[in-house]
Design a protein around this motif. Structure first.
Motif, PDB file in Angstrom:
ATOM      1  N   ASN A 167      -7.205   6.885  66.110  1.00  0.00           N
ATOM      2  CA  ASN A 167      -6.530   7.857  66.988  1.00  0.00           C
ATOM      3  C   ASN A 167      -6.914   7.696  68.462  1.00  0.00           C
ATOM      4  OD1 ASN A 167      -5.210   9.416  64.818  1.00  0.00           O
ATOM      5  ND2 ASN A 167      -7.322   9.871  64.240  1.00  0.00           N
ATOM      6  N   TYR A 178      -3.679  11.914  65.581  1.00  0.00           N
ATOM      7  CA  TYR A 178      -4.138  13.191  65.057  1.00  0.00           C
ATOM      8  C   TYR A 178      -5.186  13.707  66.017  1.00  0.00           C
ATOM      9  CZ  TYR A 178      -5.837  16.757  61.808  1.00  0.00           C
ATOM     10  OH  TYR A 178      -6.182  17.951  61.224  1.00  0.00           O
ATOM     11  N   ASN A 200       2.259  13.762  66.592  1.00  0.00           N
ATOM     12  CA  ASN A 200       0.975  13.904  65.928  1.00  0.00           C
ATOM     13  C   ASN A 200       1.106  14.641  64.600  1.00  0.00           C
ATOM     14  OD1 ASN A 200      -0.407  12.556  67.876  1.00  0.00           O
ATOM     15  ND2 ASN A 200      -1.428  14.342  68.737  1.00  0.00           N
ATOM     16  N   ALA A 201       0.308  14.184  63.639  1.00  0.00           N
ATOM     17  CA  ALA A 201       0.211  14.922  62.380  1.00  0.00           C
ATOM     18  C   ALA A 201      -0.540  16.226  62.616  1.00  0.00           C
ATOM     19  CB  ALA A 201      -0.492  14.082  61.329  1.00  0.00           C
ATOM     20  N   ASP A 202      -0.225  17.235  61.820  1.00  0.00           N
ATOM     21  CA  ASP A 202      -0.819  18.562  61.975  1.00  0.00           C
ATOM     22  C   ASP A 202      -1.936  18.852  60.984  1.00  0.00           C
ATOM     23  OD1 ASP A 202       1.106  19.807  64.001  1.00  0.00           O
ATOM     24  OD2 ASP A 202       2.485  19.136  62.446  1.00  0.00           O
ATOM     25  N   ASP A 207      -4.641  17.337  58.068  1.00  0.00           N
ATOM     26  CA  ASP A 207      -5.364  16.287  57.348  1.00  0.00           C
ATOM     27  C   ASP A 207      -6.210  16.970  56.291  1.00  0.00           C
ATOM     28  OD1 ASP A 207      -6.935  14.258  56.382  1.00  0.00           O
ATOM     29  OD2 ASP A 207      -7.566  13.508  58.344  1.00  0.00           O
ATOM     30  N   LEU A 227      -0.971  14.288  57.192  1.00  0.00           N
ATOM     31  CA  LEU A 227      -1.636  12.988  57.279  1.00  0.00           C
ATOM     32  C   LEU A 227      -2.411  12.715  55.994  1.00  0.00           C
ATOM     33  CD1 LEU A 227      -2.695  10.483  58.803  1.00  0.00           C
ATOM     34  CD2 LEU A 227      -4.476  11.962  59.780  1.00  0.00           C
ATOM     35  N   SER A 272       0.634  17.506  68.841  1.00  0.00           N
ATOM     36  CA  SER A 272      -0.113  18.519  68.105  1.00  0.00           C
ATOM     37  C   SER A 272      -1.249  19.044  68.989  1.00  0.00           C
ATOM     38  CB  SER A 272      -0.706  17.910  66.832  1.00  0.00           C
ATOM     39  OG  SER A 272      -1.644  18.788  66.261  1.00  0.00           O
TER      40      SER A 272
END
Length: 246
Positions: free
Chosen positions: A127, A148, A160-162, A164, A197, A238
């Motif tokens: 990242n 992320y 971006n992933a929110d 994980d 993610l 994100s």
């Protein structure tokens, strides 16, 4: 508690609620990746695989479903930072033109292997990506970033992933379930797709169970891939600052 997410889903009925899944570190077929793809197929979830091109087995293209997509996960996922620095492949430790040349080669490999299923989307390993590399991405055909946590993109769209679900700081099992469901409940209140993610090689049974339950609970929602909503974005980040392995 899971009930808070159930209430949030009910409150969001009638809205265009969308989810998307990004799975990192894909290189070749195997039992664990097969399990992830089977889970996605059972719930109608189109996966986005972040693929490491230098380690790619072209057979991966044969098992990726037609609705699946791939993104560029660096070139070799090799750390070039010093022993006491945070890991980076795309950081300032090498000249930006050298890094961009590798990324351009990786993009070409994915295009040749996956065709139109390869998106012009970069997922920086760990990242992290230097501003100098980011500035050169449009010149090699990269249209957006996906990470992320916080990442600077100088105006480039960021997907971006929110969420994980892995607890990287502790035992690398499932994060505290109550916190995950609460975070999901907050995310579905925001009018944008919710990114999940995953790292298929690192899933414990609890992580698999969480994903299965989440996909089942959201079966009435739309699960999409980023190419379906990338055109509507100018900046899409994100606010999460949680650390994650990628």
């Amino acid at each position: 508690m899971i009930q808070v997410f159930e209430r949030a889903l009910r409150a969001a009925e009638g809205r265009d609620l969308r989810f998307w899944l990004r799975d990192d570190d894909a290189t070749r077929p195997g039992p664990v990746l097969d399990r992830l793809l089977a889970l996605c197929a059972r719930h109608g979830v189109p996966p986005l695989l972040a693929v490491i091109p230098a380690r790619l087995d072209p057979v991966l293209a044969d098992i990726l479903p037609p609705q699946g997509r791939v993104a560029l996960h660096g070139w070799s996922h090799q750390n070039h930072a010093g022993p006491h620095q945070k890991k980076q492949e795309l950081g300032p430790h090498r000249p930006a033109p050298v890094v961009l040349e590798e990324l351009a080669q990786g993009r070409a490999v994915l295009r040749q292997t996956f065709g139109a299923r390869a998106l012009d989307l970069l997922v920086p390993p760990w990242n992290r990506v230097s501003p100098e590399v980011t500035a050169g991405l449009p010149g090699i055909g990269i249209r957006a970033l996906s990470a992320y946590g916080k990442i600077s993109a100088r105006g480039m769209p960021v997907l971006n992933a929110d969420i994980d679900p892995i607890d990287w700081r502790a035992r690398r099992g499932l994060r505290h379930p109550a916190l995950l469901w609460q975070k999901l409940a907050l995310r579905v209140q925001v009018d944008r797709p919710v990114g999940i993610l995953t790292h298929h090689m690192d899933h414990t049974p609890e992580v698999w169970d969480f994903l299965d339950r989440l996909m089942g609970m959201t079966a009435h929602c739309a699960w999409v891939t980023p190419d379906s909503f990338l055109p509507e974005l100018t900046s899409f980040s994100s606010r999460s600052a949680d650390p994650a392995r990628a």
